[in-house]
Design a protein around this motif. Structure first.
Motif, PDB file in Angstrom:
ATOM      1  N   PHE A 107     -18.611  -6.355  75.390  1.00  0.00           N
ATOM      2  CA  PHE A 107     -19.265  -5.593  76.695  1.00  0.00           C
ATOM      3  C   PHE A 107     -18.032  -4.356  77.036  1.00  0.00           C
ATOM      4  CE2 PHE A 107     -17.986  -5.768  81.197  1.00  0.00           C
ATOM      5  CZ  PHE A 107     -19.241  -5.259  81.834  1.00  0.00           C
ATOM      6  N   ARG A 142     -16.645 -11.826  73.372  1.00  0.00           N
ATOM      7  CA  ARG A 142     -17.859 -11.312  74.276  1.00  0.00           C
ATOM      8  C   ARG A 142     -17.511 -10.076  75.274  1.00  0.00           C
ATOM      9  NH1 ARG A 142     -21.146  -8.652  76.099  1.00  0.00           N
ATOM     10  NH2 ARG A 142     -23.102  -9.381  77.246  1.00  0.00           N
ATOM     11  N   TYR A 143     -16.373 -10.312  75.705  1.00  0.00           N
ATOM     12  CA  TYR A 143     -15.876  -9.318  76.809  1.00  0.00           C
ATOM     13  C   TYR A 143     -15.323  -8.126  76.285  1.00  0.00           C
ATOM     14  CZ  TYR A 143     -14.567  -7.686  81.291  1.00  0.00           C
ATOM     15  OH  TYR A 143     -14.487  -6.851  82.567  1.00  0.00           O
ATOM     16  N   ILE A 171     -20.779 -11.831  82.222  1.00  0.00           N
ATOM     17  CA  ILE A 171     -20.446 -11.520  80.754  1.00  0.00           C
ATOM     18  C   ILE A 171     -19.843 -12.844  80.224  1.00  0.00           C
ATOM     19  CG2 ILE A 171     -19.214  -9.998  79.256  1.00  0.00           C
ATOM     20  CD1 ILE A 171     -21.012  -8.619  80.997  1.00  0.00           C
ATOM     21  N   PRO A 197     -18.360  -6.336  86.292  1.00  0.00           N
ATOM     22  CA  PRO A 197     -19.173  -7.517  85.966  1.00  0.00           C
ATOM     23  C   PRO A 197     -18.848  -8.385  87.181  1.00  0.00           C
ATOM     24  CG  PRO A 197     -17.007  -7.818  84.820  1.00  0.00           C
ATOM     25  CD  PRO A 197     -17.084  -6.421  85.519  1.00  0.00           C
TER      26      PRO A 197
END
Length: 402
Positions: A251, A247-248, A238, A292
């Protein structure tokens, strides 16, 4: 109460991705998992046995002799806290997990882990139990490994994974990993990028789980394959160069929440945040169900290695700490590897070091890591551990590569 994306983003920034100011900036902690088997049959030794001695019984006797603090877990098998801050617990299939306290130096964490594993193995062997250091159970299929932890977290996970396919419960009950926990440091973004880039190489260098349930698989690390296959919404690499925290968050919000059951459909966490019953505790629990390759916590948790024999533990510890904590090695590693790659991760699990590109990168990174370890100094990583790591890499690669 409900939650907003803005407050969740702020939570990630402040709690999981902020710089850290540690008194021990090169600290490392480990989580080493081992698979218990009956020596005579190679069937799984369980934490909750009725006909044969259980691993819980063995550990309870050892804990009483050693002065460990036993901690109850409801109706589940207990865990144990040691004087140095280490913890011994069970995974859902009865795998034994040894979690060290963060140690200021690499050699300290290697020493403490090796001593503890040797102590537990000795106690287990007297009752005919061996502790296997392998990324996946090479002898038994899932039918031979019932769920050992019945708390809501694990029964809920089982229901969810059963709704998708077999990989999730196999991961829960049959895999064993080595997780390495590192300081976020002054520049968490660069360290996050580096660790995610390193993940495929760590998979390949330490893959040891090609065999599963008595059969050879097509994967150098079948453990890594099970993790990737269990639920694509909550696994993988990720990363986004321009917005790594955003972005995390995306996710995490897009990952399916383990809240459905019966007639309720499972939905992404994003769909739940505006529900009045959802609160911060639900968010924190949801984050703990994401897997992740690198997971942000109060530290960065690298989750990519198959578990390893303790006498080889210096190799992954040296490889990661030297490339992350030695500034010269870190900068050169970033240039060498390039950005994090999900495609490389898949190839690493499937082919391991047989992939020519991965082998080339791994060989060059090992050289950087060995150089970095020498710069970090003998006080951080003793020469004996440096030599043990070199021997591992020479076997995995070749002396001409390193």
């Amino acid at each position: 109460m409900s939650l907003t994306e803005a407050e969740l983003l702020d939570d990630l920034r402040q709690r999981l991705f902020a710089p850290t100011r540690s008194p021990h900036p090169l600290a490392i902690g480990l989580e080493l998992e081992l698979i218990p088997l009956h020596q005579s049959t190679h069937t799984r030794a369980l934490a909750t046995e009725s006909e044969r001695v259980s691993t819980t019984e063995v550990l309870s006797r050892l804990a009483e002799r050693s002065g460990w603090l036993e901690q109850s877990n409801g109706g589940d098998p207990p865990s144990w806290k040691l004087d140095d801050g280490a913890r011994i617990s069970f995974e859902p299939g009865g795998q034994i997990e040894i979690s060290t306290a963060p140690q200021p130096t690499a050699s300290e964490v290697i020493d403490s882990t090796q001593i503890l594993v040797a102590t537990i193995r000795d106690a287990m062997s007297k009752d005919g139990i061996e502790l296997l250091a392998c990324g996946v159970d090479p002898y038994n299929d899932i039918q031979g490994v019932p769920l050992q932890l019945r708390r809501d977290r694990y029964t809920g996970m089982t229901r969810y994974f059963d709704s998708i396919g077999p990989s999730g419960v196999q991961m829960m009950r049959q895999t064993a990993a080595l997780q390495m926990n590192l300081e976020r440091g002054d520049d968490p973004k660069s360290r996050w990028r580096l660790l995610n880039s390193l993940a495929p190489i760590v998979v390949a260098l330490f893959a040891n789980s090609r065999q599963y349930a008595g059969k050879r698989t097509e994967w150098a690390s079948y453990r890594a394959q099970l993790w990737r296959a269990l639920d694509p919404s909550r696994t993988g690499i990720i990363y986004n160069e321009s917005a790594h925290v955003e972005r995390y968050l995306a996710f995490a919000l897009d990952a399916v929440a383990m809240r459905g059951s019966g007639d309720l459909a499972y939905r992404p966490f994003r769909d739940w945040i505006h529900e009045p019953a959802i609160n911060r505790d639900d968010w924190v629990f949801h984050l703990s169900t994401l897997f992740p390759e690198v997971r942000p916590k109060e530290f960065f948790e690298l989750r990519s290695a198959d578990t390893i024999e303790p006498d080889a533990l210096a190799a992954p510890v040296l490889f990661v700490t030297s490339l992350v904590y030695d500034e010269g090695s870190a900068s050169r590693a970033i240039e060498l590897i390039g950005p994090p790659s999900g495609k490389l991760l898949e190839r690493a699990g499937r082919l391991g070091l047989a992939d020519p590109e991965i082998r080339r990168i791994a060989s060059r990174l090992v050289v950087l890591a060995l150089d970095g370890a020498r710069r970090l100094g003998n006080d951080y990583l003793r020469r004996a551990h440096l030599a043990a790591a070199y021997q591992y890499f020479a076997r995995a690669l070749s002396t001409t590569d390193i």
